[in-house]
Design an enzyme around this catalytic site. Structure first.
Site, PDB file in Angstrom:
ATOM      1  N   CYS A  89       0.814  -1.221   0.000  1.00 47.97           N
ATOM      2  CA  CYS A  89       0.000   0.000   0.000  1.00 47.97           C
ATOM      3  C   CYS A  89       0.846   1.269   0.000  1.00 47.97           C
ATOM      4  CB  CYS A  89      -0.980   0.004   1.168  1.00 47.97           C
ATOM      5  SG  CYS A  89      -0.214  -0.119   2.802  1.00 47.97           S
ATOM      6  N   HIS A 164      -2.084   1.402   7.270  1.00 45.89           N
ATOM      7  CA  HIS A 164      -2.446   1.485   5.859  1.00 45.89           C
ATOM      8  C   HIS A 164      -2.103   2.872   5.313  1.00 45.89           C
ATOM      9  CE1 HIS A 164      -4.479   0.475   2.190  1.00 45.89           C
ATOM     10  NE2 HIS A 164      -5.441   1.359   2.356  1.00 45.89           N
TER      11      HIS A 164
END
Length: 310
Positions: A89, A164
């Site tokens: 990510c 994230h």
């Protein structure tokens, strides 16, 4: 796909050298220590921001995100790829900004990648990204070495803290949130590139406000024009010197990240113990006892301080 993707740090030096390793020119990252528009404006021109946060279960649905609106048609006009593998990510957020900025030299390899995937749907773009040997090898070159964790086998549990990365950037006059775990780009309304600092800060503040009070696990990186370019243009020797020194420090820090020092520390400890043992049993025992006493004294100080705070 051969090989896995390792975790990388949310660090301006790491992400800047990721840019360079992928072939981009004239751009770098800066870490933001405060969330306000003035701080972002001071870095102008700013191309986008990458936000790191602790992931928690969301109330979003496939039809409606928690903030903003899904723009399902935008993926046909901008670069948006869904995340199909773990740990990618960070680089994916970087590419979500970089590949949507037309006036940045992204280099031949990324230009070919973008042209090749331009007609793909987001899920297939994500698959193509994850199978890119170049992107994966550059990503993994900045991962911290560890003898204990194989990221290709890692799975999360309810007790794990999972982090994230997502990207925010202005594309075609719209402020988009580009999250590889979302089904589509998320629109946050009209936004010219020059308005990005003013428009993105409230969006980030609303997101942070959804967390419990006291949560501090956030990090924000801004992708900006390389300040050395402007410094050379106007003859700002002082700024150029500062930025060149920063780059040298980043190179040194990244070289340390590529190495695992566990073996070195273990050998050093063994050497110290061996030296102490060679001095005699009494010397070795007194060394151990001295360490225990110091630890006990530190614990007493900490307990006393905690009682005062309570």
């Amino acid at each position: 796909m051969s090989g896995g993707w390792n975790t990388i740090e949310s660090d301006a030096g790491v992400f800047t050298h990721l840019l360079e390793g992928l072939g981009a020119k004239g751009v770098q990252f800066e870490e933001l220590v405060s969330l306000d528009a003035d701080s972002l404006h001071s870095l102008s021109p700013i191309y986008g921001v990458i936000f790191l946060f602790k992931w928690v279960s969301s109330k979003a649905t496939d039809n409606k995100p928690e903030d903003g609106t899904f723009d399902t048609e935008a993926a046909e006009n901008i670069f948006f790829a869904q995340q199909v593998i773990q740990n990618a990510c960070g680089t994916q957020a970087l590419l979500s900004v970089l590949l949507n900025i037309p006036d940045v030299d992204i280099g031949a390899p990324l230009r070919e990648f973008k042209d090749f995937t331009i007609a793909f749907p987001p899920d297939l773009r994500g698959e193509t990204l994850s199978n890119s040997d170049l992107i994966r090898s550059v990503h993994n070159s900045f991962a911290r070495a560890s003898p204990f964790i194989d990221e290709t086998q890692r799975t999360s549990t309810d007790s794990d803290d999972v982090y994230h990365f997502i990207a925010y950037t202005s594309v075609n006059g719209i402020l988009y949130e580009l999250d590889g775990l979302a089904p589509a780009p998320i629109s946050h309304g009209a936004c010219l590139p020059t308005e990005l600092p003013d428009k993105v800060v409230p969006v980030l503040q609303r997101r942070i406000n959804r967390y419990p009070e006291g949560e501090i696990h956030f990090n924000l990186l801004a992708m900006i024009r390389d300040p050395r370019i402007r410094a050379k243009e106007i003859g700002d020797v002082e700024t150029l010197h500062i930025e060149e020194r920063k780059r040298r420090e980043w190179v040194w820090e990244n070289s340390l990240r590529r190495h695992n020092f566990v073996g070195f520390v273990g050998d050093l400890t063994k050497g110290v113990v061996k030296a102490k043992q060679a001095e005699g049993d009494d010397s070795y025992k007194s060394w151990i006892e001295g360490g225990k006493k110091k630890s006990e004294q530190r614990m007493k100080v900490l307990r006393a301080a905690s009682m005062k705070e309570a």
